[in-house]
Design a protein around this motif. Structure first.
Motif, PDB file in Angstrom:
ATOM      1  N   UNK A 120      12.950   9.155  13.841  1.00  0.00           N
ATOM      2  CA  UNK A 120      13.412   7.939  14.542  1.00  0.00           C
ATOM      3  C   UNK A 120      13.721   8.099  15.942  1.00  0.00           C
ATOM      4  N   UNK A 121      12.797   7.240  16.228  1.00  0.00           N
ATOM      5  CA  UNK A 121      13.151   7.013  17.934  1.00  0.00           C
ATOM      6  C   UNK A 121      14.250   6.014  18.301  1.00  0.00           C
ATOM      7  N   UNK A 122      14.835   5.742  18.862  1.00  0.00           N
ATOM      8  CA  UNK A 122      15.637   4.674  19.431  1.00  0.00           C
ATOM      9  C   UNK A 122      15.679   5.227  21.056  1.00  0.00           C
ATOM     10  N   UNK A 123      14.673   3.627  21.642  1.00  0.00           N
ATOM     11  CA  UNK A 123      15.293   3.764  22.596  1.00  0.00           C
ATOM     12  C   UNK A 123      15.792   2.158  23.178  1.00  0.00           C
ATOM     13  N   UNK A 124      16.681   1.340  23.954  1.00  0.00           N
ATOM     14  CA  UNK A 124      17.398   0.998  24.088  1.00  0.00           C
ATOM     15  C   UNK A 124      15.963  -0.285  24.889  1.00  0.00           C
ATOM     16  N   UNK A 125      15.944  -1.351  25.252  1.00  0.00           N
ATOM     17  CA  UNK A 125      15.122  -2.064  25.159  1.00  0.00           C
ATOM     18  C   UNK A 125      14.834  -2.707  27.126  1.00  0.00           C
ATOM     19  N   UNK A 126      16.389  -2.307  27.650  1.00  0.00           N
ATOM     20  CA  UNK A 126      16.228  -2.471  29.047  1.00  0.00           C
ATOM     21  C   UNK A 126      15.691  -0.969  29.342  1.00  0.00           C
ATOM     22  N   UNK A 127      15.490  -0.480  28.954  1.00  0.00           N
ATOM     23  CA  UNK A 127      14.773   0.974  29.800  1.00  0.00           C
ATOM     24  C   UNK A 127      12.808   1.154  30.008  1.00  0.00           C
ATOM     25  N   UNK A 128      12.538  -0.293  28.876  1.00  0.00           N
ATOM     26  CA  UNK A 128      10.515  -0.221  28.702  1.00  0.00           C
ATOM     27  C   UNK A 128      11.110  -0.761  29.791  1.00  0.00           C
ATOM     28  N   UNK A 129       9.485   0.092  30.630  1.00  0.00           N
ATOM     29  CA  UNK A 129       8.974  -0.322  32.358  1.00  0.00           C
ATOM     30  C   UNK A 129       7.328  -0.901  32.639  1.00  0.00           C
ATOM     31  N   UNK A 130       7.040  -0.324  31.525  1.00  0.00           N
ATOM     32  CA  UNK A 130       5.722  -1.385  31.285  1.00  0.00           C
ATOM     33  C   UNK A 130       5.003  -0.984  30.126  1.00  0.00           C
ATOM     34  N   UNK A 131       3.867  -1.401  29.103  1.00  0.00           N
ATOM     35  CA  UNK A 131       2.850  -1.525  28.471  1.00  0.00           C
ATOM     36  C   UNK A 131       1.926  -0.588  29.264  1.00  0.00           C
ATOM     37  N   UNK A 132       1.262   0.662  28.719  1.00  0.00           N
ATOM     38  CA  UNK A 132       0.086   0.928  29.285  1.00  0.00           C
ATOM     39  C   UNK A 132      -0.704   0.905  28.490  1.00  0.00           C
ATOM     40  N   UNK A 133      -2.201   1.113  28.459  1.00  0.00           N
ATOM     41  CA  UNK A 133      -3.472   0.882  27.776  1.00  0.00           C
ATOM     42  C   UNK A 133      -3.811   2.207  27.764  1.00  0.00           C
ATOM     43  N   UNK A 149     -11.609  -2.869  20.575  1.00  0.00           N
ATOM     44  CA  UNK A 149     -11.046  -3.720  22.260  1.00  0.00           C
ATOM     45  C   UNK A 149     -10.080  -4.812  21.660  1.00  0.00           C
ATOM     46  N   UNK A 150     -10.886  -4.968  20.782  1.00  0.00           N
ATOM     47  CA  UNK A 150     -10.008  -7.069  21.155  1.00  0.00           C
ATOM     48  C   UNK A 150      -8.921  -6.976  20.281  1.00  0.00           C
ATOM     49  N   UNK A 151      -8.641  -5.572  19.330  1.00  0.00           N
ATOM     50  CA  UNK A 151      -7.313  -5.146  18.481  1.00  0.00           C
ATOM     51  C   UNK A 151      -5.802  -4.769  20.010  1.00  0.00           C
ATOM     52  N   UNK A 152      -6.471  -3.933  20.791  1.00  0.00           N
ATOM     53  CA  UNK A 152      -5.834  -3.218  21.559  1.00  0.00           C
ATOM     54  C   UNK A 152      -5.952  -4.213  22.640  1.00  0.00           C
ATOM     55  N   UNK A 153      -6.357  -4.885  22.969  1.00  0.00           N
ATOM     56  CA  UNK A 153      -6.150  -5.683  24.280  1.00  0.00           C
ATOM     57  C   UNK A 153      -5.446  -7.015  23.686  1.00  0.00           C
ATOM     58  N   UNK A 154      -4.813  -7.430  22.522  1.00  0.00           N
ATOM     59  CA  UNK A 154      -4.205  -8.784  21.348  1.00  0.00           C
ATOM     60  C   UNK A 154      -3.274  -8.469  21.472  1.00  0.00           C
ATOM     61  N   UNK A 155      -2.933  -6.483  20.990  1.00  0.00           N
ATOM     62  CA  UNK A 155      -1.674  -5.916  20.882  1.00  0.00           C
ATOM     63  C   UNK A 155      -0.893  -5.521  22.662  1.00  0.00           C
ATOM     64  N   UNK A 156      -1.839  -5.029  23.015  1.00  0.00           N
ATOM     65  CA  UNK A 156      -0.861  -5.418  24.458  1.00  0.00           C
ATOM     66  C   UNK A 156      -0.330  -6.461  24.899  1.00  0.00           C
ATOM     67  N   UNK A 157      -1.108  -7.422  25.040  1.00  0.00           N
ATOM     68  CA  UNK A 157      -0.798  -8.758  25.769  1.00  0.00           C
ATOM     69  C   UNK A 157       0.227  -8.926  24.828  1.00  0.00           C
ATOM     70  N   UNK A 158       0.876  -9.418  23.362  1.00  0.00           N
ATOM     71  CA  UNK A 158       1.691  -9.454  23.117  1.00  0.00           C
ATOM     72  C   UNK A 158       2.879  -9.201  22.758  1.00  0.00           C
TER      73      UNK A 158
END
Length: 268
Positions: free
Chosen positions: A201-214, A247-256
C-alpha cells in the motif's frame, strides 16, 4: 424477638431502563468527540512528511479489505466503496489492476499440469513395467534412461504447475490505482506473495507528482507501461505486468491521468 424485615431485590423497571439507554445514547457522541480531538492533536504534532498520511493510518476505516468472494473494498466511514470497478469522476479516479487471475494463466497452468501428469505416469509405467493408463503405452520404454528422464520432466512440470496455481490462487499483482483530489493522495495498492509484503500500500501526496511518463518498446518482448514520476522517488508503474496494453489504451490512460493531475506527459 422482633423479626427483621428483608428488603426485596431491586428490579429494574421500564422507566429506569429507558433512562439508562438515553444516558448511553447521550454519552456516545461525547466519547466520539474526545477521540476525534485526540486524533486531531496527534496529527498536528506529527512531522510534516507524515502529517499527510497519518489520518489514514490512524483510522481503521481507511484500510483495505477483501470479501469472501475476492472483491477488494476500501472502507470510508460508514460506507464501503468497491475498488474493483473502474471509477472516473472530477475528483476521483480508481483504476483496477488485473492480477494473476487471467485466462492465459489458467490456460498455461492447465496445459503444464496435464503434461506433467502424462510424463509422471509414463515414467512410473516404465518403472513398474505395466501400463497405469490404458491409453498410454509404455511397454517399449525402458526406465533407464528414457523413463527416468520422463520422470524428471514430470516432477519439474508438477513444481511449475504448483507455482502457477498458487500464484493464481493468491492473485499476485492484483490491486488498484487511486487518485483522490478530496484527500489529496495517490494510492497504489497491490497484492504480493504471502508474507511481509502480501499487501503493498503506497500512498503519495498528489502535489509530489511531477509528470506522467510512457515507455513503449516493440519487438519480441513488447513493453508498454505508464509511469508516474514523483518528487525524490523512483518512477512508479501503473499498468499491469504480463499483458501489455495496446498503443491506443496506453495513450488514452496517460492522457486522462495527465489531464486529471494537470501534469505534463513524457515519452509520447
Amino acid at each position: 424477638r422482633p423479626r427483621r424485615l428483608r428488603r426485596a431485590p431491586h428490579r429494574p423497571t421500564m422507566s429506569s431502563a429507558l433512562a439508562s439507554a438515553a444516558f448511553t445514547v447521550r454519552a456516545a457522541p461525547a466519547r466520539a468527540t474526545a477521540r476525534t480531538t485526540a486524533r486531531a492533536s496527534l496529527v498536528a504534532k506529527a512531522p510534516a512528511g507524515l502529517r499527510a498520511t497519518l489520518p489514514a493510518r490512524l483510522s481503521k476505516s481507511a484500510g483495505v479489505s477483501v470479501s469472501r468472494r475476492g472483491v477488494v473494498t476500501r472502507a470510508e466511514g460508514a460506507a464501503t466503496r468497491d475498488v474493483s470497478v473502474k471509477t472516473n469522476t472530477d475528483n476521483l479516479i480508481i483504476d483496477p489492476v488485473v492480477g494473476a487471475k487471467r485466462f492465459s494463466n489458467y490456460f498455461w497452468a492447465g496445459v503444464v499440469s496435464i503434461g506433467a501428469t502424462g510424463f509422471l505416469i509414463t515414467g512410473a509405467s516404465s518403472y513398474f513395467e505395466h501400463n497405469l493408463l490404458f491409453f498410454l503405452d509404455a511397454s517399449e520404454i525402458k526406465f533407464f534412461p528414457q523413463g527416468l528422464v520422463m520422470s524428471f520432466y514430470g516432477v519439474a512440470g508438477s513444481l511449475l504447475a504448483t507455482y502457477l496455481w498458487l500464484t493464481i490462487n493468491w492473485d499476485v499483482g492484483a490491486g488498484y490505482n487511486e487518485f483522490n483530489k478530496d484527500e489529496g493522495i495517490m494510492r497504489i495498492f497491490r497484492y504480493g506473495f504471502p508474507g511481509k509484503n502480501r499487501r503493498i500500500n503506497l500512498v503519495t501526496p498528489l502535489q509530489d507528482i511531477q509528470a506522467v511518463r510512457v515507455e513503449i518498446a516493440d519487438g519480441v518482448n513488447p513493453r508498454r507501461v505508464v509511469y508516474v514520476r514523483c518528487k525524490n522517488k523512483s518512477d512508479i508503474p501503473l499498468t499491469r505486468i504480463g499483458q501489455p496494453l495496446t498503443l491506443a489504451e496506453v495513450e488514452k490512460q496517460a492522457a486522462d491521468l495527465a489531464k486529471f493531475l494537470q501534469v505534463p506527459i513524457e515519452g509520447l
